[in-house]
Design a protein around this motif. Structure first.
Motif, mmCIF file in Angstrom:
data_model
loop_
_atom_site.group_PDB
_atom_site.id
_atom_site.type_symbol
_atom_site.label_atom_id
_atom_site.label_comp_id
_atom_site.label_asym_id
_atom_site.label_seq_id
_atom_site.Cartn_x
_atom_site.Cartn_y
_atom_site.Cartn_z
ATOM 1 N N GLU A 172 0.825 -1.198 0.000
ATOM 2 C CA GLU A 172 0.000 0.000 0.000
ATOM 3 C C GLU A 172 0.868 1.260 0.000
ATOM 4 O O GLU A 172 0.538 2.257 -0.660
ATOM 5 C CB GLU A 172 -0.934 0.012 1.207
ATOM 6 N N PHE A 173 2.002 1.212 0.715
ATOM 7 C CA PHE A 173 2.926 2.339 0.708
ATOM 8 C C PHE A 173 3.421 2.624 -0.711
ATOM 9 O O PHE A 173 3.491 3.788 -1.140
ATOM 10 C CB PHE A 173 4.117 2.048 1.621
ATOM 11 N N ALA A 174 3.743 1.569 -1.464
ATOM 12 C CA ALA A 174 4.203 1.759 -2.836
ATOM 13 C C ALA A 174 3.119 2.409 -3.686
ATOM 14 O O ALA A 174 3.396 3.304 -4.498
ATOM 15 C CB ALA A 174 4.631 0.423 -3.433
ATOM 16 N N ILE A 175 1.877 1.975 -3.502
ATOM 17 C CA ILE A 175 0.764 2.563 -4.261
ATOM 18 C C ILE A 175 0.582 4.024 -3.871
ATOM 19 O O ILE A 175 0.369 4.898 -4.717
ATOM 20 C CB ILE A 175 -0.529 1.761 -4.019
ATOM 21 N N ALA A 176 0.718 4.313 -2.582
ATOM 22 C CA ALA A 176 0.484 5.669 -2.095
ATOM 23 C C ALA A 176 1.550 6.652 -2.564
ATOM 24 O O ALA A 176 1.254 7.819 -2.841
ATOM 25 C CB ALA A 176 0.414 5.666 -0.571
ATOM 26 N N ARG A 202 0.841 7.623 -9.932
ATOM 27 C CA ARG A 202 0.029 8.744 -10.417
ATOM 28 C C ARG A 202 -1.152 8.153 -11.169
ATOM 29 O O ARG A 202 -0.973 7.387 -12.118
ATOM 30 C CB ARG A 202 0.844 9.621 -11.369
ATOM 31 N N GLY A 203 -2.341 8.510 -10.727
ATOM 32 C CA GLY A 203 -3.535 7.898 -11.304
ATOM 33 C C GLY A 203 -3.687 8.120 -12.796
ATOM 34 O O GLY A 203 -4.273 7.288 -13.496
ATOM 35 N N ASP A 204 -3.154 9.238 -13.312
ATOM 36 C CA ASP A 204 -3.359 9.535 -14.732
ATOM 37 C C ASP A 204 -2.364 8.835 -15.644
ATOM 38 O O ASP A 204 -2.605 8.708 -16.842
ATOM 39 C CB ASP A 204 -3.310 11.046 -14.972
ATOM 40 N N THR A 205 -1.245 8.347 -15.087
ATOM 41 C CA THR A 205 -0.222 7.736 -15.940
ATOM 42 C C THR A 205 0.126 6.296 -15.571
ATOM 43 O O THR A 205 0.685 5.568 -16.391
ATOM 44 C CB THR A 205 1.078 8.564 -15.895
ATOM 45 N N GLY A 262 -4.314 -2.818 -13.949
ATOM 46 C CA GLY A 262 -2.911 -2.973 -13.598
ATOM 47 C C GLY A 262 -2.383 -1.682 -13.024
ATOM 48 O O GLY A 262 -2.656 -0.602 -13.548
ATOM 49 N N VAL A 263 -1.611 -1.776 -11.948
ATOM 50 C CA VAL A 263 -1.089 -0.596 -11.257
ATOM 51 C C VAL A 263 0.436 -0.649 -11.278
ATOM 52 O O VAL A 263 1.044 -1.598 -10.762
ATOM 53 C CB VAL A 263 -1.596 -0.539 -9.802
ATOM 54 N N ASP A 264 1.039 0.370 -11.884
ATOM 55 C CA ASP A 264 2.500 0.514 -11.885
ATOM 56 C C ASP A 264 2.888 1.300 -10.642
ATOM 57 O O ASP A 264 2.798 2.527 -10.611
ATOM 58 C CB ASP A 264 2.942 1.243 -13.164
ATOM 59 N N ALA A 265 3.299 0.584 -9.592
ATOM 60 C CA ALA A 265 3.690 1.215 -8.331
ATOM 61 C C ALA A 265 5.205 1.200 -8.186
ATOM 62 O O ALA A 265 5.738 0.958 -7.095
ATOM 63 C CB ALA A 265 3.020 0.512 -7.161
#
Length: 413
Positions: free
Chosen positions: A356-360, A364-367, A394-397
């Motif tokens: 969650e820290f990596a996501i936070a 960036r939600g737009d990229t 997919g989330v690039d964190a």
């Protein structure tokens, strides 16, 4: 299986339950409340085990590897173990499912379900092994959920087209690595060879009267799948919600083989063992696929994602676009995957707070978020559309390459 239980007993991981226990809700409730292997000595007069491989430490112990080395170890499989013919199974008895402590797990279930049974099916020289839930219809018949397009379903269609029944044998109470192999998508017909490899190189099998080969097991049920169908469900599946009623093929058992005082193995639907056996076999597949596009360090299908729908992948980026390539590779490797998060080497993927820290701090939600619509999803996902399609995210964190200094976390080491 008995040898594995004793090994885990030496590690303090087995809880013996000696007081009488019921197959209707009682044993499943106890399984849900415990993180240890439960050995029931009086499950309505029978012996039984639950939570046999309910966490990654048990899988690591079975394999003899470190827990954090599980995925790279499994990803190196060659599916090339030696399967040895040990002759025919002896002492067949008339099939009678009432002799087995088959459980009813939840109040809304349609009936009693065999949840750990490995269905071995044979056509010519091709033998398949996979787990299918089986709802008891009577003393000799079960309705088995055969997912369309999977190998057992395909073999049945081909047998019926030839005007034949498909010979099968269901094993209950195998070594957990045999069960794990049966849950893994391997090259066609390689489940037994994979099990042999996981067990150190060799696996002995015996032949049932109908020609099907089976490994050592506490209970073997021999029979055939024909054209008969019956209503199967509702039944709680991996998400903890009820899967709908379907018309499914019926297995009719002709004989059974039992060890003296057999130990029945039950898997709690949506429990930790179910999640591990559903998800962990896909982790090495994702690992190999991501490794084709970038440096891959580890893969985890998370418990909160039902052990099946959510993945976290740790990578070592070589170029800035690697994380998005890793997202696409993960979805291609595991088509039921719904959400995947890609993180850097410094993130502990087994720690939800770290992920969650990596996501936070790195998204960036737009990229950094990929949304893919109109793609095949899991049939077990309640949000699927009627045609089976769903939305994948997919989330690039990961950190932006060249700016890693801006993401350094304070510490003393």
């Amino acid at each position: 299986m008995r040898e594995f239980i004793e090994m885990m007993r030496q590690k303090g991981r087995v809880e013996d339950i000696r007081e009488p226990c019921s197959t209707v809700f009682d044993a499943p409730k106890r399984s849900k409340a415990s993180d240890r292997i439960l050995f029931f000595h009086d499950l309505e007069g029978h012996r039984a085990v639950m939570n046999l491989m309910a966490d990654r430490s048990a899988l690591a112990a079975a394999l003899g590897v470190g827990e954090r080395r599980l995925v790279p170890h499994l990803a190196g499989a060659a599916y090339a173990g030696d399967v040895v013919d040990a002759g025919a199974l002896a002492d067949p008895q008339p099939a009678d499912l009432s002799r087995i402590p088959i459980m009813k797990h939840f109040p809304g279930d349609a009936g009693r379900y065999i949840t750990s049974g490995i269905v071995f099916s044979r056509a010519g020289d091709m033998e398949n092994a996979s787990i299918h839930r089986m709802m008891v219809l009577d003393e000799k018949r079960v309705a088995a959920r055969l997912v369309e397009g999977r190998h057992t379903h395909t073999m049945l269609k081909e047998a019926l087209a030839r005007g034949e029944k498909l010979p099968v044998a269901v094993t209950i109470g195998t070594h957990p690595l045999v069960t794990f192999a049966a849950c893994t998508r391997v090259p066609q017909g390689k489940e037994l060879a994979y099990a042999a490899e996981l067990l150190g190189g060799t696996l002995a099998v015996r032949e049932c009267a109908n020609g099907v080969l089976v490994p050592d097991a506490e209970i073997v049920l021999e029979g055939y799948i024909g054209a008969e169908r019956a209503a199967e469900g509702p039944f709680v599946d991996i998400t903890g919600t009820y899967d709908p009623v379907r018309q499914e093929p019926v297995i009719e058992f002709t004989h059974m083989y039992c060890k003296p005082d057999p130990i029945y193995h039950g898997i709690l639907p949506a429990g930790d063992e179910h999640k591990l056996l559903m998800g962990a076999p896909y982790e090495p597949k994702i690992y190999r696929a991501v490794g084709e596009v970038t440096g891959v360090c580890d893969v985890l299908l998370t418990k909160g994602g039902a052990g099946y729908l959510h993945a976290v992948v740790k990578i070592r980026k070589n170029t800035q676009g690697d994380a998005k390539n890793a997202i696409m590779a993960a979805f291609a490797a595991h088509t039921s995957l719904k959400h995947v998060v890609i993180v850097d080497e410094d993130i502990d993927i087994h720690d939800p707070t770290d992920v969650e820290f990596a996501i936070a701090t790195r998204v960036r939600g737009d990229t950094d978020i990929m949304v893919i619509t109109g793609v095949r999803g899991s049939s077990l996902d309640p949000t699927r559309l009627g045609d089976g399609t769903n939305v994948k995210v997919g989330v690039d964190a990961t950190m932006v390459m060249g700016k890693e200094d801006e993401f350094v976390r304070a510490g003393w080491e």
